[in-house]
Design an enzyme around this catalytic site. Structure first.
Site, PDB file in Angstrom:
ATOM      1  N   HIS A  36      -4.407   1.432   7.695  1.00 16.11           N
ATOM      2  CA  HIS A  36      -3.041   1.982   7.735  1.00 16.11           C
ATOM      3  C   HIS A  36      -2.885   3.115   6.714  1.00 16.11           C
ATOM      4  O   HIS A  36      -2.368   4.193   7.041  1.00 16.11           O
ATOM      5  CB  HIS A  36      -2.049   0.846   7.448  1.00 16.11           C
ATOM      6  CG  HIS A  36      -0.610   1.253   7.373  1.00 16.11           C
ATOM      7  ND1 HIS A  36       0.340   0.819   8.268  1.00 16.11           N
ATOM      8  CD2 HIS A  36       0.055   2.061   6.497  1.00 16.11           C
ATOM      9  CE1 HIS A  36       1.518   1.342   7.952  1.00 16.11           C
ATOM     10  NE2 HIS A  36       1.373   2.095   6.867  1.00 16.11           N
ATOM     11  N   GLU A  37      -3.364   2.875   5.486  1.00 17.30           N
ATOM     12  CA  GLU A  37      -3.166   3.872   4.424  1.00 17.30           C
ATOM     13  C   GLU A  37      -4.043   5.104   4.643  1.00 17.30           C
ATOM     14  O   GLU A  37      -3.608   6.235   4.395  1.00 17.30           O
ATOM     15  CB  GLU A  37      -3.436   3.255   3.046  1.00 17.30           C
ATOM     16  CG  GLU A  37      -2.541   2.071   2.680  1.00 17.30           C
ATOM     17  CD  GLU A  37      -1.055   2.332   2.828  1.00 17.30           C
ATOM     18  OE1 GLU A  37      -0.622   3.486   2.703  1.00 17.30           O
ATOM     19  OE2 GLU A  37      -0.312   1.369   3.095  1.00 17.30           O
ATOM     20  N   GLY A  43       0.834  -1.195   0.000  1.00 19.55           N
ATOM     21  CA  GLY A  43       0.000   0.000   0.000  1.00 19.55           C
ATOM     22  C   GLY A  43       0.866   1.242   0.000  1.00 19.55           C
ATOM     23  O   GLY A  43       2.012   1.214   0.472  1.00 19.55           O
ATOM     24  N   GLN A  72       2.955  10.043   1.134  1.00 17.91           N
ATOM     25  CA  GLN A  72       4.262   9.368   1.207  1.00 17.91           C
ATOM     26  C   GLN A  72       5.169   9.723   0.034  1.00 17.91           C
ATOM     27  O   GLN A  72       6.379   9.499   0.120  1.00 17.91           O
ATOM     28  CB  GLN A  72       4.081   7.845   1.263  1.00 17.91           C
ATOM     29  CG  GLN A  72       3.433   7.365   2.551  1.00 17.91           C
ATOM     30  CD  GLN A  72       3.327   5.863   2.571  1.00 17.91           C
ATOM     31  OE1 GLN A  72       2.363   5.299   2.082  1.00 17.91           O
ATOM     32  NE2 GLN A  72       4.325   5.191   3.112  1.00 17.91           N
ATOM     33  N   CYS A 103       6.068   0.100   7.441  1.00 18.42           N
ATOM     34  CA  CYS A 103       5.650   1.203   6.582  1.00 18.42           C
ATOM     35  C   CYS A 103       6.842   1.625   5.732  1.00 18.42           C
ATOM     36  O   CYS A 103       7.954   1.722   6.248  1.00 18.42           O
ATOM     37  CB  CYS A 103       5.185   2.370   7.448  1.00 18.42           C
ATOM     38  SG  CYS A 103       4.660   3.809   6.499  1.00 18.42           S
ATOM     39  N   LEU A 104       6.594   1.874   4.464  1.00  9.68           N
ATOM     40  CA  LEU A 104       7.680   2.305   3.580  1.00  9.68           C
ATOM     41  C   LEU A 104       8.277   3.635   4.040  1.00  9.68           C
ATOM     42  O   LEU A 104       9.420   3.933   3.717  1.00  9.68           O
ATOM     43  CB  LEU A 104       7.167   2.429   2.144  1.00  9.68           C
ATOM     44  CG  LEU A 104       6.688   1.122   1.485  1.00  9.68           C
ATOM     45  CD1 LEU A 104       6.057   1.414   0.136  1.00  9.68           C
ATOM     46  CD2 LEU A 104       7.833   0.131   1.345  1.00  9.68           C
ATOM     47  N   HIS A 145      -2.546   7.497   6.932  1.00 13.15           N
ATOM     48  CA  HIS A 145      -1.552   8.379   6.302  1.00 13.15           C
ATOM     49  C   HIS A 145      -2.201   9.677   5.807  1.00 13.15           C
ATOM     50  O   HIS A 145      -1.580  10.742   5.837  1.00 13.15           O
ATOM     51  CB  HIS A 145      -0.904   7.688   5.089  1.00 13.15           C
ATOM     52  CG  HIS A 145       0.275   6.816   5.423  1.00 13.15           C
ATOM     53  ND1 HIS A 145       1.438   7.310   6.001  1.00 13.15           N
ATOM     54  CD2 HIS A 145       0.489   5.496   5.236  1.00 13.15           C
ATOM     55  CE1 HIS A 145       2.302   6.304   6.152  1.00 13.15           C
ATOM     56  NE2 HIS A 145       1.752   5.191   5.703  1.00 13.15           N
TER      57      HIS A 145
END
Ligand code: NI
Length: 156
Positions: A130-131, A46, A51, A88-89, A134
């Site tokens: 999660h996304e 994701g 991000q 997380c990236l 963000h």
């Protein structure tokens, strides 16, 4: 298409509340493509627009069942709770145990402008939460019950 740089924790864009998309134009379509390419190149499941430095309410997800493009996603129902490992990236070196709703319903607009509904549990439900966090400037490390240095690849 272009692979974009993924911002990491400490960058202020990750802490902003992203703005709604009001018009799905060529720029938004290109952004969706670039986000998907960036997510796949990073081996993530994701990616949210903040991000890659774009404070708009857009998310791409692929938990193995194909690409989902979510514009202006909103979680409209949450049921149950489950604790699981997340990464997380944008927080590349850490993982943590996070409590999430087990089942969610998520409304979003697709690239054609149609309002759609996902009803899901499992990894996709976790990923949606999660996304969408963000988009509100929230990182998993804010919610984690415990955080540790990454030992192995887990949910990104
Ligand atoms: Ni993340």
């Amino acid at each position: 298409m272009a692979k974009l740089k993924i911002l990491t924790a400490g960058n202020p864009v990750l802490r902003q509340v992203a703005t709604e998309v009001t018009k799905i134009d060529k720029k938004i379509i290109k952004l969706l493509k670039d986000m998907a390419e960036t997510m796949y190149a990073a081996d993530g499941v994701g990616l949210a627009a903040p991000q890659i430095g774009v404070s708009k309410r857009i998310v791409v997800i692929d938990v193995g069942d194909g690409l989902l493009e979510l514009i202006n996603p909103v979680i409209t129902k949450r049921e149950g709770s489950v604790v699981g490992g997340e990464g997380c990236l944008s927080v590349p070196d850490y993982e943590g145990e996070v409590e999430r709703a087990e089942y969610v319903e998520c409304e979003f607009t697709d690239r054609k402008g149609q309002r759609m509904l996902i009803q899901t549990d499992g990894l996709l439900a976790i990923c949606c939460q999660h996304e969408i966090d963000h988009l509100d400037g929230i990182l998993f490390i804010d919610k984690a019950k415990s955080i540790s240095m990454k030992q192995k690849e887990r949910f990104e």
